[in-house]
Design an enzyme around this catalytic site. Structure first.
Site, PDB file in Angstrom:
ATOM      1  N   PRO A   1      42.654  23.003 -57.784  1.00  0.00           N
ATOM      2  CA  PRO A   1      43.441  23.800 -56.837  1.00  0.00           C
ATOM      3  C   PRO A   1      44.656  23.007 -56.349  1.00  0.00           C
ATOM      4  CG  PRO A   1      41.488  22.953 -55.748  1.00  0.00           C
ATOM      5  CD  PRO A   1      41.389  22.535 -57.192  1.00  0.00           C
TER       6      PRO A   1
ATOM      7  N   ASP B   1      45.581  17.547 -55.262  1.00  0.00           N
ATOM      8  CA  ASP B   1      44.337  18.293 -55.395  1.00  0.00           C
ATOM      9  C   ASP B   1      43.845  18.694 -54.006  1.00  0.00           C
ATOM     10  OD1 ASP B   1      41.694  19.165 -55.851  1.00  0.00           O
ATOM     11  OD2 ASP B   1      41.468  17.827 -57.569  1.00  0.00           O
ATOM     12  N   HIS B   2      43.798  20.003 -53.740  1.00  0.00           N
ATOM     13  CA  HIS B   2      43.427  20.486 -52.402  1.00  0.00           C
ATOM     14  C   HIS B   2      41.964  20.219 -52.079  1.00  0.00           C
ATOM     15  CE1 HIS B   2      44.540  22.426 -48.798  1.00  0.00           C
ATOM     16  NE2 HIS B   2      45.336  23.355 -49.305  1.00  0.00           N
ATOM     17  N   ARG B   3      41.168  19.861 -53.066  1.00  0.00           N
ATOM     18  CA  ARG B   3      39.773  19.498 -52.792  1.00  0.00           C
ATOM     19  C   ARG B   3      39.682  18.135 -52.119  1.00  0.00           C
ATOM     20  NH1 ARG B   3      37.469  20.017 -58.769  1.00  0.00           N
ATOM     21  NH2 ARG B   3      39.450  18.913 -59.076  1.00  0.00           N
TER      22      ARG B   3
END
Length: 217
Positions: A20, A190-192
Site C-alpha cells: 500500500p 509502505d503505509h504498513r
C-alpha cells in the site's frame, strides 16, 4: 523479455499489488547544499554529486526515524541496525540497485567513492554488497525530469524519487523574491510501516529540513 526485465517486471507487479503505497512531494531549497558540494569539490574532495548529498540526507533521516529503517519479510517488520541505502543505477538491460552500506556514518567524499564504485559494478552486472537495504534513492534529474513517482523495491520500506535542480523565484518570509536552486523530492513509503504524518516528517527532514552543515561528517 530478457531475464533482467522479467525480474524487474515481476517485482514491480508484486510491489504495486501487495504494497500500500503512500506518496508525498516537497520542493527542497538545495542552494546551500550545492554551494557546499562545489566548495568541497574545489578544495579537496572532487567527485561529490547531488545524488551523494541526497543519499547522505536520506541516511541521516533514516537514523532519526528508525521506524523507516526496516524491511517487510514474510509479513513481519524487520528493523535494521545499520543504515544501508540502495542506489538505482540505469543500465541498458534494466535498473540495478546496489547497496551503499552505513551511509549515516560516512562523509560525503567517502559516499562519493562508494556510490561511484557501486554504480560501476552495477553497470557491469555485478552487486558489490550483499547487505540488505531498507530504502532506495532514484535520481532522474540528470535526464531533465522535473519530478516523478517511484515504485517501492520490496521488501524495502520506501524509495525517494529525485528530480532535476532548477533555478526558481522564491518568496521569502519577508515577502522579498529571490532566485534559489530548487529540487522536487517525492517519497513513496509502505503505509504498513508508517502513517502519513511520519512519512511527511521524514521527507521534510530529507528535503527542506536537511542538516546541510552535518553532511560532511
Amino acid at each position: 523479455l530478457t531475464p533482467i526485465r522479467s525480474t524487474i517486471a515481476r517485482r514491480m507487479v508484486q510491489s504495486k499489488q501487495s504494497v500500500p503505497h503512500f506518496y508525498a512531494t516537497v520542493s527542497a531549497d538545495v542552494t546551500a547544499a550545492l554551494e557546499l558540494r562545489d566548495r568541497l569539490n574545489r578544495e579537496a574532495e572532487p567527485g561529490i554529486s547531488i545524488t551523494d548529498l541526497i543519499v547522505k540526507a536520506a541516511a541521516l533521516a533514516l537514523r532519526a526515524f528508525p521506524d523507516m529503517n526496516c524491511r517487510i519479510q514474510a509479513d513481519q517488520v524487520v528493523y535494521l541496525e545499520d543504515v544501508n541505502v540502495g542506489l538505482a543505477v540505469m543500465r541498458d538491460e534494466g535498473v540495478m540497485v546496489p547497496v551503499l552500506t552505513r551511509m549515516d556514518r560516512r562523509g560525503l567524499a567517502e559516499i562519493a567513492r562508494h556510490s561511484t564504485a557501486a554504480a560501476a559494478l552495477a553497470r557491469a552486472g555485478k552487486q558489490g554488497s550483499a547487505e540488505p537495504a531498507c530504502f532506495t534513492v532514484s535520481n532522474l534529474g540528470m535526464l531533465g525530469v522535473e519530478s516523478f513517482t517511484a515504485i517501492i523495491n520490496p521488501p524495502e520500506a520506501g524509495i525517494l524519487a529525485v528530480g532535476r535542480v532548477e533555478k526558481r523565484p522564491v518568496v521569502r518570509d519577508d515577502a522579498d523574491v529571490c532566485v534559489r536552486s530548487m529540487l522536487r523530492l517525492t517519497l513513496s513509503v509502505d503505509h504498513r510501516v508508517v502513517d502519513g504524518m511520519t512519512g511527511a516528517r521524514f521527507l521534510t527532514r530529507v528535503g527542506p529540513g536537511a542538516p546541510t552543515c552535518r553532511w560532511r561528517g
